[in-house]
Scaffold this active site. Structure first.
Site, PDB file in Angstrom:
ATOM      1  N   HIS A   1      34.521  -5.061  31.250  1.00 20.34           N
ATOM      2  CA  HIS A   1      35.363  -4.048  31.902  1.00 20.34           C
ATOM      3  C   HIS A   1      35.667  -4.454  33.354  1.00 20.34           C
ATOM      4  O   HIS A   1      36.825  -4.515  33.773  1.00 20.34           O
ATOM      5  CB  HIS A   1      34.634  -2.694  31.866  1.00 20.34           C
ATOM      6  CG  HIS A   1      35.380  -1.574  32.529  1.00 20.34           C
ATOM      7  ND1 HIS A   1      36.070  -0.635  31.816  1.00 20.34           N
ATOM      8  CD2 HIS A   1      35.550  -1.254  33.836  1.00 20.34           C
ATOM      9  CE1 HIS A   1      36.639   0.220  32.655  1.00 20.34           C
ATOM     10  NE2 HIS A   1      36.326  -0.132  33.890  1.00 20.34           N
ATOM     11  N   GLU A   2      34.617  -4.748  34.098  1.00 23.63           N
ATOM     12  CA  GLU A   2      34.818  -5.096  35.512  1.00 23.63           C
ATOM     13  C   GLU A   2      35.583  -6.407  35.646  1.00 23.63           C
ATOM     14  O   GLU A   2      36.372  -6.580  36.573  1.00 23.63           O
ATOM     15  CB  GLU A   2      33.476  -5.162  36.258  1.00 23.63           C
ATOM     16  CG  GLU A   2      32.709  -3.835  36.293  1.00 23.63           C
ATOM     17  CD  GLU A   2      33.532  -2.638  36.778  1.00 23.63           C
ATOM     18  OE1 GLU A   2      34.483  -2.839  37.551  1.00 23.63           O
ATOM     19  OE2 GLU A   2      33.221  -1.499  36.355  1.00 23.63           O
TER      20      GLU A   2
ATOM     21  N   HIS B   1      39.251  -5.694  35.530  1.00 26.73           N
ATOM     22  CA  HIS B   1      39.769  -5.310  36.850  1.00 26.73           C
ATOM     23  C   HIS B   1      39.956  -6.563  37.717  1.00 26.73           C
ATOM     24  O   HIS B   1      40.936  -6.690  38.447  1.00 26.73           O
ATOM     25  CB  HIS B   1      38.791  -4.382  37.579  1.00 26.73           C
ATOM     26  CG  HIS B   1      38.790  -2.966  37.084  1.00 26.73           C
ATOM     27  ND1 HIS B   1      39.931  -2.212  36.992  1.00 26.73           N
ATOM     28  CD2 HIS B   1      37.769  -2.147  36.686  1.00 26.73           C
ATOM     29  CE1 HIS B   1      39.611  -0.988  36.547  1.00 26.73           C
ATOM     30  NE2 HIS B   1      38.307  -0.932  36.351  1.00 26.73           N
TER      31      HIS B   1
ATOM     32  N   HIS C   1      43.106  -8.375  37.043  1.00 28.60           N
ATOM     33  CA  HIS C   1      44.249  -7.654  37.597  1.00 28.60           C
ATOM     34  C   HIS C   1      44.452  -8.060  39.068  1.00 28.60           C
ATOM     35  O   HIS C   1      45.578  -8.168  39.546  1.00 28.60           O
ATOM     36  CB  HIS C   1      43.974  -6.144  37.474  1.00 28.60           C
ATOM     37  CG  HIS C   1      45.180  -5.257  37.517  1.00 28.60           C
ATOM     38  ND1 HIS C   1      45.069  -3.887  37.487  1.00 28.60           N
ATOM     39  CD2 HIS C   1      46.502  -5.514  37.592  1.00 28.60           C
ATOM     40  CE1 HIS C   1      46.291  -3.355  37.534  1.00 28.60           C
ATOM     41  NE2 HIS C   1      47.164  -4.315  37.600  1.00 28.60           N
TER      42      HIS C   1
HETATM   43 ZN   LIG Z   1      37.094   0.725  35.607  1.00 28.82          ZN
END
Ligand SMILES: [Zn+2]
Length: 670
Positions: A461-462, A465, A468
């Site tokens: 998940h991290e 990010h 991105h």
């Molecule tokens: Zn998040």
């Protein structure tokens, strides 16, 4: 200048010179940086030349370089490696920063320049990205109240200040109710609780100064108790206390505070020219309007409620088989669901863990990024703020892309949770700057360090990010990387979690720490199946809260929020044995601050998109389809906030997302 934070950083990758910075450098660096930013803003606002994009908007983008440096270093260390000095600095800095930024947004001369540009925007010959940055700059100032004058301006100030006070009171009341209540347990009352829950109850007892174990209202203690304790009477008592937080009467009661907050928010929205607070709040989101949010939530509600009703029958039967002749109640659900989980999906965490080595899961995240986007990762040795931190140079076709830092282990000096931040954001203006991105987690140390499946998901998940930020390719920093709408920002991160579930990825990287064997297929299937367990319950408790949040902020503010809440649940046909995930008197997402007010839906909004976006890969050539990967990078990961999220999503997918993939992912599809 001799302050190492403010000097030019001549380190590799122009990373902050952590080894040269001491805590005593922060306060003077902040003072200097604030003064410099203030002077820059004053110069822009009082420029005698007529406003131009370059002398106003670009000048604002370029301003505050020193402040960025100080804050990026300070927030990195105060979040991930705090100490009493850094905590004191944080208390000192946060009101100063609040005043500083509020002064900028109420600077009338500055606003007039931006408003002039906005009024003549069609004649400025701007690129699409410049027009977008101008729109966001103008909108941000208007929403902060910069266009208000006289009595309205004064009233807005009062409202903001009163809302800040009420938000703090709401939080403190909640904390007080959570702190004050506990239930002592005898040794016999511990029956059925697993060791970790017994240990937590003992530790909580010690903390309360009680000789024996206790149940408290902290989620990490009460939820396992409701899950594992066979004592129906104690479960009922604990559940009643848990759901009464903030509604116990007396000084810590939050109900009147909630009503006042809702009324002030409505007034604030009306002062700014919006029909309701929800309209004001959703303007900057992908959802745009309350109707769109309701449509989404209701599309999910039906299937979720049907699943919850079917599950309730199974659980009621289990309870009757247990000899309890009563209707299934909210304090029974978790207990019987846990029994059912054990029977149907038993996942032996202890047997699973050796297959999930931290280092191999990092490799897995890198490998997926390599197959999808051609990124390569090379470990580099650079001075960082803690010996546990590791760094990698990220390149593509031999070109530098970013510096990625991983700080994975839990320690007392780190706040809880996991997060991703950019120590430096990507931008091409005023100069080209490559991103420096950090992932911070709280995994247990070990040799080798082993993760739970949830930990491994967090890591992916991290890292989503981080991609991105790292793949961002825009001109202006204010729209780079994760600077996007709240209901869009979790798309890249939640989407990346799907690659952990690709069987090929687990087969290659989930290898046993001692034997090196890949995870057995049977275990792999259990892991993947367990993900949809009890989704009827989880979806119903969440959607009910999201719909109440929305109803509170539409139309006239309710004078009696508790009555409005009851009305919404009644209209909905709320499941008898399921409570709201957060009821009004303790709904901190909505009342502790503005963050998630009429925004609690956004978790599900993002999930709709991530499920739909991953389905795009599956419908094409599979999880690593190169054409889909290229489209994901081009339209979403590199685009930051350069366009409206629905435009970006449509460019990637050819259409807006539908709920089908989410229902399938949650196991709720018909
Ligand atoms: Zn998040």
């Amino acid at each position: 200048m001799t302050n190492p934070i403010l000097n030019d950083w001549t380190t590799p990758f122009e990373l902050a010179p952590f080894d040269a910075i001491s805590d005593a450098d922060f306060a003077p660096a902040l003072e200097t940086a604030l003064a410099a930013h203030k002077a820059e803003i004053a110069a822009i606002a009082s420029n005698p030349d007529p406003a131009s994009f370059a002398n106003t908007v670009e000048a604002l983008e370029a301003a505050g370089e020193a402040l960025d440096k100080v804050l990026s270093v300070f927030f990195t260390v105060s979040g991930a490696d705090s100490n009493p000095d850094r905590e004191a600095l944080q208390r000192e800095f946060s009101p100063k920063l609040a005043v500083h930024f509020s002064d900028i947004s109420s600077n009338k001369a500055l606003f007039r320049r931006v408003a002039d540009l906005w009024a003549g925007k069609d004649e400025l010959g701007l690129t699409d990205e410049q027009a977008r940055v101008l729109m966001l700059t103008h909108r941000g100032l208007v929403r902060a109240g910069a266009a208000l004058e006289g009595a309205e301006e004064a009233r807005m100030k009062e409202i903001k200040s009163r809302l800040a006070t009420l938000g703090t009171e709401f939080t403190q009341n909640l904390l007080a109710d959570e702190r004050d209540w506990y239930m002592e347990l005898t040794d016999a009352d511990l029956e059925g609780l697993p060791k970790f829950a017994v240990d937590a109850a003992q530790a909580a007892g010690q903390e309360k100064g009680v000789a024996g174990p206790v149940v408290t209202l902290s989620r990490s203690i009460i939820v396992p108790f409701l899950q594992f304790s066979p004592r129906r009477d104690l479960r009922e008592k604990a559940y009643a206390a848990w759901t009464a937080r903030g509604a116990n009467g007396g000084k810590t009661d939050n109900r009147a505070i909630a009503a006042e907050i809702l009324a002030l928010r409505q007034e604030r929205a009306e002062l700014l020219g919006y029909e309701s607070f929800a309209d004001y709040k959703l303007e900057t989101e992908m959802a745009k309007s309350p109707d769109k949010v309701r449509d989404l939530l209701m599309a999910v509600w039906g299937p979720a409620k049907a699943r919850a009703d079917a599950d309730a029958e199974v659980l009621s039967q289990m309870m009757h088989d247990d000899g309890v002749n009563a209707s299934l109640e909210p304090w029974d659900w978790r207990y019987y669901a846990e029994k059912r989980r054990k029977a149907e999906h038993d996942l032996d965490e202890a047997a699973l863990k050796p297959y999930l080595q931290l280092d191999r899961m990092i490799e897995a995240a890198f490998s997926c990024a390599n197959r999808l986007f051609g990124l390569e990762f090379r470990a580099v040795d650079v001075p960082l703020y803690h010996p546990d931190c590791r760094a990698w140079e990220v390149t593509r076709d031999g070109e530098h892309v970013a510096l990625f830092i991983g700080d994975y282990f839990a320690r007392g000096s780190k706040r809880s949770g996991a997060w991703c931040s950019a120590m430096r954001s990507q931008a091409k203006f005023p100069d080209k700057q490559a991103p420096i991105v950090i992932n911070v987690c709280n995994f247990a140390k070990g040799d080798p360090a082993l993760l739970s499946y949830d930990d491994a998901r967090t890591l992916f998940h991290e890292f989503g990010h981080a991609l991105h930020q790292m793949l961002s390719s825009v001109t202006y920093e204010s729209i780079s990387g994760t600077s996007v709408a709240r209901d869009f920002v979790e798309l890249p991160s939640q989407l990346y979690e799907h690659w952990l579930e690709v069987p090929d990825v687990l087969r290659e990287f989930a290898t046993h720490a001692e034997t090196g064997e890949p995870m057995p297929t049977e275990m792999l299937n259990r892991v993947l199946d367990a993900a949809t367990f009890d989704m009827g319950f989880q979806t119903v408790e969440y959607v009910a809260s999201a719909l109440v949040d929305l109803a509170f902020h539409e139309g006239d503010a309710p004078g009696d929020p508790m009555a409005r809440q009851a009305e919404v649940l009644d209209d909905l046909g709320m499941a008898h044995a399921i409570g709201m995930r957060h009821a009004t008197p303790h709904f901190a997402h909505v009342f502790a601050g503005d963050g998630y007010s009429s925004g609690y839906y956004s978790y599900m909004w993002s999930e709709v998109m991530d499920a739909d976006a991953f389905a795009a890969f599956e419908e094409a050539g599979g999880a690593f389809d190169p054409e889909r990967a290229q489209a994901l990078e081009q339209h979403i990961l590199s685009a930051g906030g350069s366009q409206e999220p629905d435009v970006l999503y449509t460019a990637f997918r050819g259409r807006l997302p539908g709920v089908e993939a989410l229902l399938k992912g949650r196991g709720l599809a018909a």
